[in-house]
Every structure is written in structure tokens, then in C-alpha cells.
Enzyme design. Sequence first.
Site, PDB file in Angstrom:
ATOM      1  N   ILE A 149       1.018   5.774  -1.323  1.00  0.00           N
ATOM      2  CA  ILE A 149       0.400   6.822  -2.272  1.00  0.00           C
ATOM      3  C   ILE A 149       1.707   7.853  -2.385  1.00  0.00           C
ATOM      4  CG2 ILE A 149      -1.877   6.790  -1.208  1.00  0.00           C
ATOM      5  CD1 ILE A 149      -1.187   9.009   0.877  1.00  0.00           C
ATOM      6  N   GLY A 177      10.860  16.646  -4.986  1.00  0.00           N
ATOM      7  CA  GLY A 177       9.271  16.707  -4.715  1.00  0.00           C
ATOM      8  C   GLY A 177       8.889  15.866  -3.745  1.00  0.00           C
ATOM      9  N   TYR A 188       7.716  11.012   0.563  1.00  0.00           N
ATOM     10  CA  TYR A 188       7.768   9.588  -0.102  1.00  0.00           C
ATOM     11  C   TYR A 188       9.089   8.930   0.313  1.00  0.00           C
ATOM     12  CZ  TYR A 188       6.955   6.134  -3.692  1.00  0.00           C
ATOM     13  OH  TYR A 188       6.537   4.931  -4.550  1.00  0.00           O
ATOM     14  N   ALA A 198       1.009  -1.256   0.079  1.00  0.00           N
ATOM     15  CA  ALA A 198      -0.205   0.142   0.121  1.00  0.00           C
ATOM     16  C   ALA A 198       0.839   1.157   0.041  1.00  0.00           C
ATOM     17  CB  ALA A 198      -0.904  -0.033   1.246  1.00  0.00           C
TER      18      ALA A 198
HETATM   19  N1  CAA Z   1      15.253  18.446 -10.306  1.00  0.00           N
HETATM   20  C1  CAA Z   1      15.763  19.711 -10.142  1.00  0.00           C
HETATM   21  N2  CAA Z   1      15.304  20.870 -10.331  1.00  0.00           N
HETATM   22  C2  CAA Z   1      13.960  20.646 -10.572  1.00  0.00           C
HETATM   23  C3  CAA Z   1      13.339  19.522 -10.858  1.00  0.00           C
HETATM   24  C4  CAA Z   1      14.155  18.295 -10.891  1.00  0.00           C
HETATM   25  N3  CAA Z   1      13.619  17.182 -10.985  1.00  0.00           N
HETATM   26  N4  CAA Z   1      11.986  19.465 -11.105  1.00  0.00           N
HETATM   27  C5  CAA Z   1      11.814  20.833 -11.062  1.00  0.00           C
HETATM   28  N5  CAA Z   1      12.852  21.428 -10.877  1.00  0.00           N
HETATM   29  C6  CAA Z   1      12.913  22.901 -10.702  1.00  0.00           C
HETATM   30  C7  CAA Z   1      12.206  23.943 -11.697  1.00  0.00           C
HETATM   31  O1  CAA Z   1      13.105  23.906 -12.821  1.00  0.00           O
HETATM   32  C8  CAA Z   1      12.052  25.148 -10.751  1.00  0.00           C
HETATM   33  O2  CAA Z   1      13.214  25.663 -10.969  1.00  0.00           O
HETATM   34  P1  CAA Z   1      12.834  27.341 -10.810  1.00  0.00           P
HETATM   35  O3  CAA Z   1      12.189  27.776  -9.256  1.00  0.00           O
HETATM   36  O4  CAA Z   1      14.316  27.873 -10.913  1.00  0.00           O
HETATM   37  O5  CAA Z   1      12.036  27.828 -12.048  1.00  0.00           O
HETATM   38  C9  CAA Z   1      11.785  24.575  -9.529  1.00  0.00           C
HETATM   39  O6  CAA Z   1      12.619  23.382  -9.323  1.00  0.00           O
HETATM   40  C10 CAA Z   1      10.339  24.481  -9.156  1.00  0.00           C
HETATM   41  O7  CAA Z   1       9.812  23.365 -10.088  1.00  0.00           O
HETATM   42  P2  CAA Z   1       8.272  23.478 -10.358  1.00  0.00           P
HETATM   43  O8  CAA Z   1       7.539  24.598 -10.616  1.00  0.00           O
HETATM   44  O9  CAA Z   1       7.929  22.023 -11.130  1.00  0.00           O
HETATM   45  O10 CAA Z   1       7.556  22.924  -8.743  1.00  0.00           O
HETATM   46  P3  CAA Z   1       6.493  22.535  -8.361  1.00  0.00           P
HETATM   47  O11 CAA Z   1       6.476  22.584  -6.820  1.00  0.00           O
HETATM   48  O12 CAA Z   1       5.357  23.011  -9.200  1.00  0.00           O
HETATM   49  O13 CAA Z   1       6.213  20.782  -8.833  1.00  0.00           O
HETATM   50  C11 CAA Z   1       6.719  18.602  -8.358  1.00  0.00           C
HETATM   51  C12 CAA Z   1       7.349  20.007  -8.244  1.00  0.00           C
HETATM   52  C13 CAA Z   1       5.231  18.509  -8.274  1.00  0.00           C
HETATM   53  C14 CAA Z   1       7.524  17.699  -7.438  1.00  0.00           C
HETATM   54  C15 CAA Z   1       6.968  18.269  -9.845  1.00  0.00           C
HETATM   55  O14 CAA Z   1       8.404  18.528 -10.314  1.00  0.00           O
HETATM   56  C16 CAA Z   1       6.800  16.869  -9.778  1.00  0.00           C
HETATM   57  O15 CAA Z   1       5.823  16.264 -10.237  1.00  0.00           O
HETATM   58  N6  CAA Z   1       7.936  16.036 -10.137  1.00  0.00           N
HETATM   59  C17 CAA Z   1       8.097  14.535 -10.286  1.00  0.00           C
HETATM   60  C18 CAA Z   1       8.115  13.883  -9.031  1.00  0.00           C
HETATM   61  C19 CAA Z   1       8.562  12.458  -9.251  1.00  0.00           C
HETATM   62  O16 CAA Z   1       9.408  12.131 -10.001  1.00  0.00           O
HETATM   63  N7  CAA Z   1       7.728  11.455  -8.509  1.00  0.00           N
HETATM   64  C20 CAA Z   1       7.797  10.132  -8.665  1.00  0.00           C
HETATM   65  C21 CAA Z   1       6.473   9.443  -8.707  1.00  0.00           C
HETATM   66  S1  CAA Z   1       6.142   7.979  -9.321  1.00  0.00           S
HETATM   67  C22 CAA Z   1       6.750   7.047  -7.784  1.00  0.00           C
HETATM   68  O17 CAA Z   1       6.938   7.660  -6.861  1.00  0.00           O
HETATM   69  C23 CAA Z   1       6.873   5.404  -7.801  1.00  0.00           C
HETATM   70  C24 CAA Z   1       8.062   5.132  -7.482  1.00  0.00           C
HETATM   71  O18 CAA Z   1       8.525   4.785  -6.482  1.00  0.00           O
HETATM   72  C25 CAA Z   1       9.252   5.234  -8.665  1.00  0.00           C
END
Ligand code: CAA
Length: 246
Positions: free
Chosen positions: A90, A148, A152, A88
Site C-alpha cells: 500500500i 513523499g 514506502y 501485498a
Molecule cells: N520533488 C521536489 N519537490 C517537490 C516534489 C518533488 N517530486 N513534489 C512537490 N514538491 C515541492 C512542492 O513544489 C512544494 O514546494 P513549496 O513548499 O516550495 O511550494 C513542496 O514540495 C510541498 O509540495 P506539496 O504541497 O505537493 O506537498 P503535499 O504534502 O501536499 O503532497 C505528495 C506531497 C502527497 C507526496 C505529492 O507530492 C504526491 O502525491 N507525490 C507523488 C508521490 C509518488 O510519486 N508516489 C508514487 C506512487 S506509485 C508507487 O509507489 C508505485 C511504485 O512502486 C513505483
Amino acid sequence: MSKRIALVSGGIGGLGSRICMQLAGSGHTVVALDLAPSESRLNAFTQQVAGFDVHFEAGDVTDFAGCTALVQRLEQRFGSIDVLVNAAGITRDVTLRKMRPEQWADVLRVNLDGVFNLTQNVIAGMIDRGYGRVVNISSINGQTGQFGQTNYCAAKAGMHGFTMALAREVARKGVTVNTVSPGYCETEMVKSIPQPLREQIIESIPVGRIGQPSDIARAVDFLCAEGASFITGVNLPVNGGLFISF
Ligand code: CAA
């Protein structure tokens, strides 16, 4: 010998449902535990597992007393639980500076407290009977960290700490405790990553493809086998080479 009973939390989720089918395929009676789903989702799951010895049970892993009652109910209906897969999980992805306390708490409650709540309720029985398999589904992101995902990643890294400690506690009782750390797989959770970023991640996977739930299910099944009795306390990464480590 009667069939071994496996309980899989997150059992109707992307990875969980495939794990249920794999364990049923290797001779277990499987109980898929998940939050009460919509009728259409439950129907889809029922169709997916049709022909397999898989049964659905509604429950909430964040509710300790509820888990106690659930385990008692399952043991009366099916017999003792021999295998527990804590799948489980999220996400509430957001950078820490914007993260609200409830986004932190929700992820920790489901992904980490949930592991305690279920495992604590089955472990005594496993010890008493001298047999058990516990597999915790962590994540590559618990090993590497991910932008982000402070909530998690904290929970997923914590799961393996739990694995290592409990493995030591029960090693002499015929109970093994291991972690599987999936990489990026074709699930709704991964589909919800913003598309450009998702494509970038998938392109960087050395084997050249996204993982399938079956890739994870095979690893779980391997660790749940009776013959895996000398493997305990390990983390088994299944990530297509995205994070290669010693
Ligand atoms: N690395 C470095 N910098 C990053 C980045 C990254 N991966 N992503 C974004 N940034 C930077 C942006 O360029 C931005 O820079 P500036 O402020 O200089 O413009 C700053 O960080 C803020 O970025 P965002 O506006 O995108 O930030 P946000 O708060 O709106 O969104 C987030 C952040 C929601 C985390 C979004 O980036 C996101 O969804 N990321 C994906 C996270 C991810 O990979 N999750 C995995 C899910 S799957 C899973 O978890 C299953 C598993 O076990 C594998």
C-alpha cells in the site's frame, strides 16, 4: 509430478492478479491472497482469471497468527507451498513533516511486516522439502527514494535487505529468494499519483511507455522457475530504464 503450489499476496491487486495468471500459465496452482474484497471486485477478479488454475483466499498479511492458520489451511487443501510471491503493498504518500504515525505504521505493517508474516510461515516447509522460490515485490522507489514516500521507500528498501539475508540462510536448501523492483506500471496505485506529476514521470521513462503488469509478471515467473536455481539474493529491476544501475 503434481503441480507446484504458488501463494501470491496482494493477489487481486494490479500487479498481483497478473502475476497469478502468469504463474498459472507456467503450470502452477495459484492461491491469490488478499483482504476480503467487495463482491463486485471479487467478481471482476474471478472473471479476469477465468480458465486459469487460480483460487482466491481472504486473509490479512499483517496478522501473523492469521497467516499461520492460513498456510496450514492451504497446505491441507492444495498441498505444500513451493512458491511465495510477496506482492501485498500500500501507499500513504505524504511528506515526512506531515506524516502521522499511523501512516508510517500502516505502510510498514503491510509492506514489510507482511513479508515476514507470510515467509516465516512457509520457509520451514520449503527447507524440509528442499525446494522453494520466494519473490518479494519491491519498487524502483526503494532504490532511488521518492518525494513523499519515506514510509514506502523504507519498507521497499527493507524488503531487499530481507531478501539478501534470507537468500544466504536457505541457499543450501534448494530455496531461492529474490526481489523484483517494478518501475511505474499501469495500476490503480500509479493512477492515484496527481496527474501532472504522473505524466512527467511517464515522459521520463527511457523506453517511452509506462510498464504493464505483464512486464512484472514475466520477471516474477522467470525467477520462480525450477531452472532459476542459481539465481538468489538478487534484485531484478523492471522499470523501462528509469533507473539504470550496476
Ligand atoms: N520533488 C521536489 N519537490 C517537490 C516534489 C518533488 N517530486 N513534489 C512537490 N514538491 C515541492 C512542492 O513544489 C512544494 O514546494 P513549496 O513548499 O516550495 O511550494 C513542496 O514540495 C510541498 O509540495 P506539496 O504541497 O505537493 O506537498 P503535499 O504534502 O501536499 O503532497 C505528495 C506531497 C502527497 C507526496 C505529492 O507530492 C504526491 O502525491 N507525490 C507523488 C508521490 C509518488 O510519486 N508516489 C508514487 C506512487 S506509485 C508507487 O509507489 C508505485 C511504485 O512502486 C513505483
